[in-house]
Design an enzyme around this catalytic site. Structure first.
Site, PDB file in Angstrom:
ATOM      1  N   HIS A  73       0.986  -1.264  -0.151  1.00  0.00           N
ATOM      2  CA  HIS A  73       0.239  -0.206   0.127  1.00  0.00           C
ATOM      3  C   HIS A  73       0.766   1.319   0.053  1.00  0.00           C
ATOM      4  CE1 HIS A  73      -3.997  -1.831   1.537  1.00  0.00           C
ATOM      5  NE2 HIS A  73      -3.652  -2.372   0.570  1.00  0.00           N
ATOM      6  N   TYR A 203      -8.911   5.075   7.965  1.00  0.00           N
ATOM      7  CA  TYR A 203      -9.093   5.430   9.532  1.00  0.00           C
ATOM      8  C   TYR A 203     -10.194   6.463   9.534  1.00  0.00           C
ATOM      9  CZ  TYR A 203      -4.545   2.918  10.368  1.00  0.00           C
ATOM     10  OH  TYR A 203      -3.707   2.169  10.340  1.00  0.00           O
ATOM     11  N   PRO A 295      -2.999   0.341  19.371  1.00  0.00           N
ATOM     12  CA  PRO A 295      -3.003  -0.235  17.900  1.00  0.00           C
ATOM     13  C   PRO A 295      -3.077   0.779  16.821  1.00  0.00           C
ATOM     14  CG  PRO A 295      -5.018  -1.089  18.577  1.00  0.00           C
ATOM     15  CD  PRO A 295      -4.143  -0.477  19.804  1.00  0.00           C
ATOM     16  N   LYS A 299       1.559  -0.172  15.290  1.00  0.00           N
ATOM     17  CA  LYS A 299       3.165  -0.372  15.285  1.00  0.00           C
ATOM     18  C   LYS A 299       3.632  -1.482  16.211  1.00  0.00           C
ATOM     19  CE  LYS A 299       4.883   3.127  13.247  1.00  0.00           C
ATOM     20  NZ  LYS A 299       4.437   2.599  12.038  1.00  0.00           N
ATOM     21  N   TYR A 387       4.237   6.582   9.849  1.00  0.00           N
ATOM     22  CA  TYR A 387       3.517   5.401   9.858  1.00  0.00           C
ATOM     23  C   TYR A 387       4.329   4.309   8.967  1.00  0.00           C
ATOM     24  CZ  TYR A 387      -0.768   2.875   8.539  1.00  0.00           C
ATOM     25  OH  TYR A 387      -1.844   1.916   8.433  1.00  0.00           O
TER      26      TYR A 387
HETATM   27  P1  FAD Z   1       2.828 -12.080  21.850  1.00  0.00           P
HETATM   28  O1  FAD Z   1       2.336 -12.096  20.431  1.00  0.00           O
HETATM   29  O2  FAD Z   1       1.989 -11.752  22.851  1.00  0.00           O
HETATM   30  O3  FAD Z   1       3.508 -13.361  22.038  1.00  0.00           O
HETATM   31  C1  FAD Z   1       3.923 -13.921  23.357  1.00  0.00           C
HETATM   32  C2  FAD Z   1       3.909 -15.587  23.368  1.00  0.00           C
HETATM   33  O4  FAD Z   1       4.218 -15.758  24.621  1.00  0.00           O
HETATM   34  C3  FAD Z   1       2.421 -15.926  23.270  1.00  0.00           C
HETATM   35  O5  FAD Z   1       2.299 -16.836  22.143  1.00  0.00           O
HETATM   36  C4  FAD Z   1       2.127 -16.358  24.730  1.00  0.00           C
HETATM   37  O6  FAD Z   1       1.020 -17.539  24.509  1.00  0.00           O
HETATM   38  C5  FAD Z   1       3.468 -16.533  25.018  1.00  0.00           C
HETATM   39  N1  FAD Z   1       3.522 -16.774  26.435  1.00  0.00           N
HETATM   40  C6  FAD Z   1       3.060 -15.770  27.354  1.00  0.00           C
HETATM   41  N2  FAD Z   1       3.225 -16.044  28.822  1.00  0.00           N
HETATM   42  C7  FAD Z   1       3.906 -17.222  28.619  1.00  0.00           C
HETATM   43  C8  FAD Z   1       4.527 -18.117  29.644  1.00  0.00           C
HETATM   44  N3  FAD Z   1       4.446 -17.803  30.810  1.00  0.00           N
HETATM   45  N4  FAD Z   1       5.478 -19.017  29.354  1.00  0.00           N
HETATM   46  C9  FAD Z   1       5.723 -19.313  28.040  1.00  0.00           C
HETATM   47  N5  FAD Z   1       5.010 -18.789  26.862  1.00  0.00           N
HETATM   48  C10 FAD Z   1       4.131 -17.638  27.199  1.00  0.00           C
HETATM   49  N6  FAD Z   1      -0.705  -4.861  16.970  1.00  0.00           N
HETATM   50  C11 FAD Z   1      -0.765  -3.784  15.741  1.00  0.00           C
HETATM   51  O7  FAD Z   1       0.046  -3.400  15.246  1.00  0.00           O
HETATM   52  N7  FAD Z   1      -2.081  -3.957  15.200  1.00  0.00           N
HETATM   53  C12 FAD Z   1      -3.289  -4.502  15.605  1.00  0.00           C
HETATM   54  O8  FAD Z   1      -4.209  -4.708  15.286  1.00  0.00           O
HETATM   55  C13 FAD Z   1      -3.144  -5.358  17.111  1.00  0.00           C
HETATM   56  N8  FAD Z   1      -3.968  -5.828  17.549  1.00  0.00           N
HETATM   57  C14 FAD Z   1      -3.726  -6.697  18.686  1.00  0.00           C
HETATM   58  C15 FAD Z   1      -4.833  -7.350  19.437  1.00  0.00           C
HETATM   59  C16 FAD Z   1      -4.645  -8.067  20.669  1.00  0.00           C
HETATM   60  C17 FAD Z   1      -5.743  -8.654  21.245  1.00  0.00           C
HETATM   61  C18 FAD Z   1      -3.107  -7.982  20.963  1.00  0.00           C
HETATM   62  C19 FAD Z   1      -3.065  -8.750  22.438  1.00  0.00           C
HETATM   63  C20 FAD Z   1      -2.234  -7.402  20.375  1.00  0.00           C
HETATM   64  C21 FAD Z   1      -2.399  -6.647  19.350  1.00  0.00           C
HETATM   65  N9  FAD Z   1      -1.407  -5.955  18.752  1.00  0.00           N
HETATM   66  C22 FAD Z   1      -1.740  -5.297  17.448  1.00  0.00           C
HETATM   67  C23 FAD Z   1      -0.204  -6.030  19.170  1.00  0.00           C
HETATM   68  C24 FAD Z   1       0.857  -7.030  18.392  1.00  0.00           C
HETATM   69  O9  FAD Z   1      -0.091  -8.189  17.968  1.00  0.00           O
HETATM   70  C25 FAD Z   1       1.817  -7.332  19.327  1.00  0.00           C
HETATM   71  O10 FAD Z   1       2.645  -6.127  19.456  1.00  0.00           O
HETATM   72  C26 FAD Z   1       2.711  -8.365  18.841  1.00  0.00           C
HETATM   73  O11 FAD Z   1       1.819  -9.682  19.105  1.00  0.00           O
HETATM   74  C27 FAD Z   1       3.899  -8.788  19.596  1.00  0.00           C
HETATM   75  O12 FAD Z   1       4.495  -9.964  19.662  1.00  0.00           O
HETATM   76  P2  FAD Z   1       5.274 -10.752  20.747  1.00  0.00           P
HETATM   77  O13 FAD Z   1       5.660 -11.982  20.042  1.00  0.00           O
HETATM   78  O14 FAD Z   1       6.117  -9.710  21.361  1.00  0.00           O
HETATM   79  O15 FAD Z   1       4.080 -11.045  21.714  1.00  0.00           O
HETATM   80  C1  DHB Z   2      -4.754  -3.234  11.624  1.00  0.00           C
HETATM   81  C2  DHB Z   2      -4.773  -3.028  12.748  1.00  0.00           C
HETATM   82  C3  DHB Z   2      -4.253  -1.835  12.948  1.00  0.00           C
HETATM   83  O1  DHB Z   2      -4.070  -1.550  14.485  1.00  0.00           O
HETATM   84  C4  DHB Z   2      -4.061  -0.803  12.273  1.00  0.00           C
HETATM   85  O2  DHB Z   2      -3.522   0.543  12.707  1.00  0.00           O
HETATM   86  C5  DHB Z   2      -4.031  -1.025  11.156  1.00  0.00           C
HETATM   87  C6  DHB Z   2      -4.375  -2.231  10.704  1.00  0.00           C
HETATM   88  C7  DHB Z   2      -5.055  -4.520  11.048  1.00  0.00           C
HETATM   89  O3  DHB Z   2      -5.416  -5.447  11.936  1.00  0.00           O
HETATM   90  O4  DHB Z   2      -5.186  -4.916   9.923  1.00  0.00           O
END
Ligand code: FAD
Ligand code: DHB
Length: 394
Positions: A73, A203, A295, A299, A387
């Site tokens: 995009h 948005y 979100p 980022k 962005y």
């Molecule tokens: P996570 O994806 O949280 O992965 C952590 C992993 O560690 C998980 O698999 C978990 O099960 C595991 N874990 C936890 N505790 C333990 C333990 N005690 N022992 C072993 N394993 C463990 N970001 C965006 O940019 N846009 C979005 O729309 C967006 N939506 C989101 C919606 C939700 C509900 C959440 C929670 C986050 C969202 N985010 C979004 C943020 C983005 O998804 C996260 O920044 C990203 O997942 C970070 O990755 P991570 O691997 O650091 O953490």
């Molecule tokens: C999506 C999520 C976001 O938080 C965003 O700013 C843009 C896109 C998505 O889930 O596609």
């Protein structure tokens, strides 16, 4: 008793990507994940990748499907006051763009690469506990596998276990500082097989609350609306969701909206959070374990990827060149980028949401800021460069 060079806690995008980069550099690692692989793959989360994240996935050798299926995009739309303003990301940033590719798909690609290389991921590891990471000696991790106690010895631990994980909670409370802001609303998200309302993301700021029309493909939409933190999913039928989304969009986007059955529906709270530092002896925190952004600026996943890039560089340099310079700089380097993303995510959240406690003065300021954004190339350039992702240092 097992041993490895790097014990990685968590098989989210941070843990899997770190494992992949280390394995390609010949550094042995084991991932411990508390959930099953099916559970990890069922979580619908982020969808927008900065160029730096795409480059890192390429470096990790897991970008083939991303290049085939991801949508590049060159802009986004901001809707306000019945109008839709295009923000030309690429032309404002010297040709940089973002790629639409779901976090679930990245996770799937990383899991497949790990399985193909025969690397160890212990899913459903219960009661993970971290030991001796600040003692000056070698750390170890204990956990239960199929109910049996296991011990994993290692040189380093990477805490990639998200906001609620065990890693940050294993650190002495006086060894780090936290910074936090919570927001008085959440996001209700729906995934549905319906074409996106526009070729690029929309948005929307509206008196009824924020809305976002994103996508996963040309036939699958991911849409969000601002909701109350007290709302429950059973209050929001599919019909109610689409009707509310339509009301918050500009007329052109609203006319293109085609309601469809929700394949997934979830509510997420919004939070800004940073833990400093991100290193504690032989334990490093990465991704959501160390920081959360609301979100709105897309980022969260991109920040997780840039932490992993810095951490992988540090560990590779340590094992290959016996130099700890990059590892010693990991926390400061990562935090500089984290705070820039915190600022942008907070600013986008403030710009586009309705705050229940907002007075009339603040409301007028918000409108003036959107008005400025719609009319000023300088304001659009600032939004665009944040962005698409501020340049990573080398
Ligand atoms: P996570 O994806 O949280 O992965 C952590 C992993 O560690 C998980 O698999 C978990 O099960 C595991 N874990 C936890 N505790 C333990 C333990 N005690 N022992 C072993 N394993 C463990 N970001 C965006 O940019 N846009 C979005 O729309 C967006 N939506 C989101 C919606 C939700 C509900 C959440 C929670 C986050 C969202 N985010 C979004 C943020 C983005 O998804 C996260 O920044 C990203 O997942 C970070 O990755 P991570 O691997 O650091 O953490
Ligand atoms: C999506 C999520 C976001 O938080 C965003 O700013 C843009 C896109 C998505 O889930 O596609």
């Amino acid at each position: 008793m097992q041993s490895t060079q790097v014990a990685i806690i968590g098989a989210g995008p941070s843990g899997l990507l770190l494992g992949q980069l280390l394995s390609r550099a010949g550094i042995h690692n084991v991932i411990l994940e508390q959930r099953s692989d099916e559970h990890v793959l069922a979580r619908v989360r982020a969808g927008i990748l900065e160029q730096g994240t795409v480059d890192l996935l390429e470096e990790a050798g897991v970008a083939d499907r991303l290049h085939q299926e991801g949508l590049v995009h060159d802009g986004i739309y901001i809707a306000f006051n019945g109008e839709r303003q295009h923000i030309a990301l690429s032309s404002l940033t010297g040709g940089r763009s973002v790629t639409v590719y779901g976090q679930t798909e990245i996770t799937r690609d990383l899991m497949a690469a790990r399985a193909a290389a025969g690397l160890s991921t212990h899913y459903e590891a219960a009661g993970v506990a971290l030991h001796d990471f600040e003692s000056g000696g070698k750390p170890w991790v204990s956990y239960l596998r199929n109910g049996k106690p296991e011990v994993l010895h290692c040189d380093y631990i990477a805490g990639c276990d998200g906001f609620h994980g065990v890693s940050r909670h294993s650190i002495a409370p006086d060894a780090f500082k936290t910074f936090e802001r919570t927001y008085p609303f959440g996001w209700l998200g729906v995934l549905a097989d319906t074409p996106p309302v526009a070729p690029e993301l929309v948005y929307a700021q509206h008196p009824r609350g924020f809305a976002l029309c994103s996508m996963r493909s040309r036939t699958r939409s991911r849409c969000y609306i601002q909701c109350c933190l007290t709302d429950s999913l059973n209050q929001w039928s599919d019909e109610l969701f689409w009707a509310e989304l339509r009301m918050r969009l500009d007329p052109v986007s609203a006319a293109a909206l085609q309601p469809a059955v929700a394949l997934e529906k979830s509510i997420a709270p919004l939070r800004s959070f940073v833990a400093e530092p991100m290193r504690f002896g032989r334990l490093f925190l990465a991704g959501d374990a160390a920081h959360i952004v609301p979100p709105t600026g897309a980022k969260g996943l991109n920040l997780a990827a840039s932490d992993v890039r810095y951490l992988a560089q540090g560990l590779i340099e340590h094992y290959r060149e016996h130099s700890s310079i990059a590892l010693n700089h990991y926390s400061a380097r990562a935090l500089q980028r984290v705070w820039r993303a915190e600022r942008f995510s907070w600013a986008m959240t403030r710009l586009l949401h309705s705050f229940p406690d907002q007075g009339s003065f603040d409301h007028r300021l918000q409108q003036a800021e959107l008005d400025y954004l719609f009319s000023s190339t300088a304001a659009q350039t600032s939004l665009a460069e944040n962005y698409v992702g501020l340049a990573l240092d080398a």
